[in-house]
Design a protein around this motif. Sequence first.
Motif, PDB file in Angstrom:
ATOM      1  N   ILE A   1       0.579  -1.404   0.046  1.00 50.91           N
ATOM      2  CA  ILE A   1       0.114  -0.150  -0.011  1.00 50.91           C
ATOM      3  C   ILE A   1       0.805   1.469   0.424  1.00 50.91           C
ATOM      4  N   GLU A   2       2.165   1.230   1.042  1.00 47.92           N
ATOM      5  CA  GLU A   2       3.139   1.876   0.916  1.00 47.92           C
ATOM      6  C   GLU A   2       3.543   2.393  -0.246  1.00 47.92           C
ATOM      7  N   ALA A   3       3.635   1.333  -0.922  1.00 48.16           N
ATOM      8  CA  ALA A   3       4.758   1.354  -2.110  1.00 48.16           C
ATOM      9  C   ALA A   3       4.304   2.418  -3.664  1.00 48.16           C
ATOM     10  N   ARG A   4       3.141   1.775  -3.483  1.00 45.99           N
ATOM     11  CA  ARG A   4       2.258   2.357  -4.644  1.00 45.99           C
ATOM     12  C   ARG A   4       1.309   4.092  -4.431  1.00 45.99           C
ATOM     13  N   SER A   5       1.685   4.128  -2.430  1.00 47.78           N
ATOM     14  CA  SER A   5       1.562   6.174  -2.515  1.00 47.78           C
ATOM     15  C   SER A   5       2.712   6.850  -3.579  1.00 47.78           C
ATOM     16  N   LEU A   6       3.396   6.097  -2.279  1.00 51.70           N
ATOM     17  CA  LEU A   6       4.686   6.566  -2.622  1.00 51.70           C
ATOM     18  C   LEU A   6       5.299   6.352  -4.361  1.00 51.70           C
ATOM     19  N   ALA A   7       4.732   6.173  -5.174  1.00 49.38           N
ATOM     20  CA  ALA A   7       4.956   6.173  -6.476  1.00 49.38           C
ATOM     21  C   ALA A   7       4.350   6.748  -7.339  1.00 49.38           C
ATOM     22  N   LEU A   8       3.303   7.696  -6.677  1.00 52.58           N
ATOM     23  CA  LEU A   8       2.282   8.481  -7.492  1.00 52.58           C
ATOM     24  C   LEU A   8       2.316   9.544  -6.188  1.00 52.58           C
ATOM     25  N   THR A   9       3.306   9.740  -5.235  1.00 50.00           N
ATOM     26  CA  THR A   9       3.828  11.204  -5.019  1.00 50.00           C
ATOM     27  C   THR A   9       4.481  12.457  -5.966  1.00 50.00           C
ATOM     28  N   SER A  10       4.163  13.713  -6.088  1.00 45.26           N
ATOM     29  CA  SER A  10       4.856  14.532  -6.576  1.00 45.26           C
ATOM     30  C   SER A  10       6.021  14.697  -6.559  1.00 45.26           C
ATOM     31  N   PHE A  11       7.469  14.631  -6.112  1.00 44.59           N
ATOM     32  CA  PHE A  11       8.203  13.806  -6.053  1.00 44.59           C
ATOM     33  C   PHE A  11       8.878  12.482  -6.248  1.00 44.59           C
ATOM     34  N   SER A  12       8.193  11.457  -6.425  1.00 42.84           N
ATOM     35  CA  SER A  12       8.461  10.489  -7.684  1.00 42.84           C
ATOM     36  C   SER A  12       8.756  10.697  -8.725  1.00 42.84           C
ATOM     37  N   PRO A  13       9.060   9.434 -10.032  1.00 45.11           N
ATOM     38  CA  PRO A  13       9.785  10.359 -11.626  1.00 45.11           C
ATOM     39  C   PRO A  13       8.228   9.666 -11.742  1.00 45.11           C
ATOM     40  N   GLU A  14       7.690  10.341 -12.832  1.00 46.27           N
ATOM     41  CA  GLU A  14       6.944  10.210 -13.842  1.00 46.27           C
ATOM     42  C   GLU A  14       7.202   8.821 -13.822  1.00 46.27           C
ATOM     43  N   THR A  15       5.183   8.139 -14.595  1.00 41.73           N
ATOM     44  CA  THR A  15       5.022   7.062 -14.394  1.00 41.73           C
ATOM     45  C   THR A  15       5.795   7.164 -15.885  1.00 41.73           C
ATOM     46  N   ASP A  16       5.880   8.191 -17.210  1.00 46.48           N
ATOM     47  CA  ASP A  16       6.682   7.543 -18.327  1.00 46.48           C
ATOM     48  C   ASP A  16       7.715   7.955 -18.798  1.00 46.48           C
ATOM     49  N   VAL A  17       8.705   7.743 -17.343  1.00 45.99           N
ATOM     50  CA  VAL A  17       9.348   7.760 -17.073  1.00 45.99           C
ATOM     51  C   VAL A  17      10.492   6.719 -18.212  1.00 45.99           C
ATOM     52  N   PRO A  18      11.060   5.822 -18.675  1.00 51.14           N
ATOM     53  CA  PRO A  18      11.282   4.163 -18.722  1.00 51.14           C
ATOM     54  C   PRO A  18      11.845   4.180 -17.821  1.00 51.14           C
ATOM     55  N   ARG A  19      11.791   2.917 -17.402  1.00 49.02           N
ATOM     56  CA  ARG A  19      12.681   1.883 -16.496  1.00 49.02           C
ATOM     57  C   ARG A  19      13.132   0.966 -17.187  1.00 49.02           C
TER      58      ARG A  19
END
Length: 497
Positions: A233-251
């Motif tokens: 739950i926390e991991a998903r919340s962290l991934a969607l914060t404004s200071f996490s990498p954008e979701t369209d950044v290749p990984r």
Amino acid sequence: MFIYLSNFPYLMFWGYVLFVLFFDIELALAQFQIDGLQNPPRVNSLSLSRATAREYYLGAGDTINIDILGVPEFSGRYDVLSDGSISLPLIGRMVIAGLTIPEAINEITAQYRVVMKNPVISVRVAFPRPINVGVIGEVNRPGTYTIRLTPGVGANPSAQYPTVTQAIKLAEGITQAANLQDIEVHRSHRSGEIEKIRLNLWDFLHKGKLNQDIILQDGDTIIIPTLTEIDLIEARSLALTSFSPETDVPRSVAVIGEVNRPGPYVLVGGNTTTALRTLGLPTVTRAIQLAGGIKPKANIREIKIRRLTRSGTERYITVNLWALLDEGDLKQDTILQDGDTVIIPTATEVSSPELIELADVNFAPDTIQVYVVGEVRGERASRIEVPPQTTLNQALLASGSFGYDNVRVRRGSIKLIRLNLNGTVSSRSISVDLSQGLNEETNPQLRNNDIIVVDRNLLTQISDGVELLVRPITQASSVLNFLGLLDNLFNIINPEN
């Protein structure tokens, strides 16, 4: 007139006293305002661990305004050079780097007191120099960052200093192993003391405590520790914060185990099968899609994500995609980060109903391979690609083996050979009825690499047997005919014999 002239010296004296008192009071007020701005009170918050705002020290790159009361020609804007000095009229070069605003006022006043009487001087920072902050720990690009300050709004705007979250964004965001509840900001003072300010950005995100996102000062270092255990739950919340990498950044991620094409992949948020930059998150199921989908042996209840931390250790996250399918538990489809490895183990046992359900999920392969051998057209063994939920009857029709123009095929039954999940091979005869719907007895759902053996009918077996018996006689007759032909040719060439 005489009385006025006789009192003139007294009037001049008291006028001078009032003049001095007036400007002393003005100077004191100016000093009070400067001290109030440069020395705000300590932050009395337990979560900030007695955080104090350090006084501003002048340095190379600063632009300051110096105003000398009554002497506008000496007043103006001055740049602090790389050696920490400024050049003042009548005074020349003077080093002010490392001084606070009050200290600079005192030093400049002392210098001008040599050339003028009772100078009244004020100093203000017009454009502060960029600040340097360090961001280390669980961020994607740890290091030191130079942040140029921007002016605020209004007629006389002050510089806007960056906050902790803004500095983290410059470091390309947190990783999903970041412990936001125990962040530390190390702040050094001129005395040599290093103050440790403890922050809880989790309270900032979920309780709106803005005082946790403190304003940074030059030389601050942000330390983001690693979580001891990662919560979905926390991991998903962290991934969607404004200071996490954008979701369209290749990984870059790796997918291994029970998938059709294991290996490394570049994962981008969006629909991985059609477009790279549409709505969607770079999740586990999207990575499995890139790897060609799961195999029938996949244990989707115990998928592991191996995640490297900045400290060099590994963290493992268990994902249960069956809970996603059965209960709609979206947290199981966790967002991946750069460097993750998705490990899909082998199931010890999978029931037929589960196999049927898994064939329809979006992270199953788009097609499976089925082999139809025996009485098929063209090649001896025909490999066909069909959707995962294809039944036996559909595969027979797709292969063309059961067309009515194929008079050699036995239409009553076929043999189905299957590699089981436990490594054994099973073979069974199935009565064929093309009118039947899906059922395990006469029209089962096929699995990847199933082999369908289509046999010959009785008439074809008899004709093939007769042909097999006659073939040697036909071949012998052909040999005799060939020898007779050679004999005739020899007589034509040698008629005397």
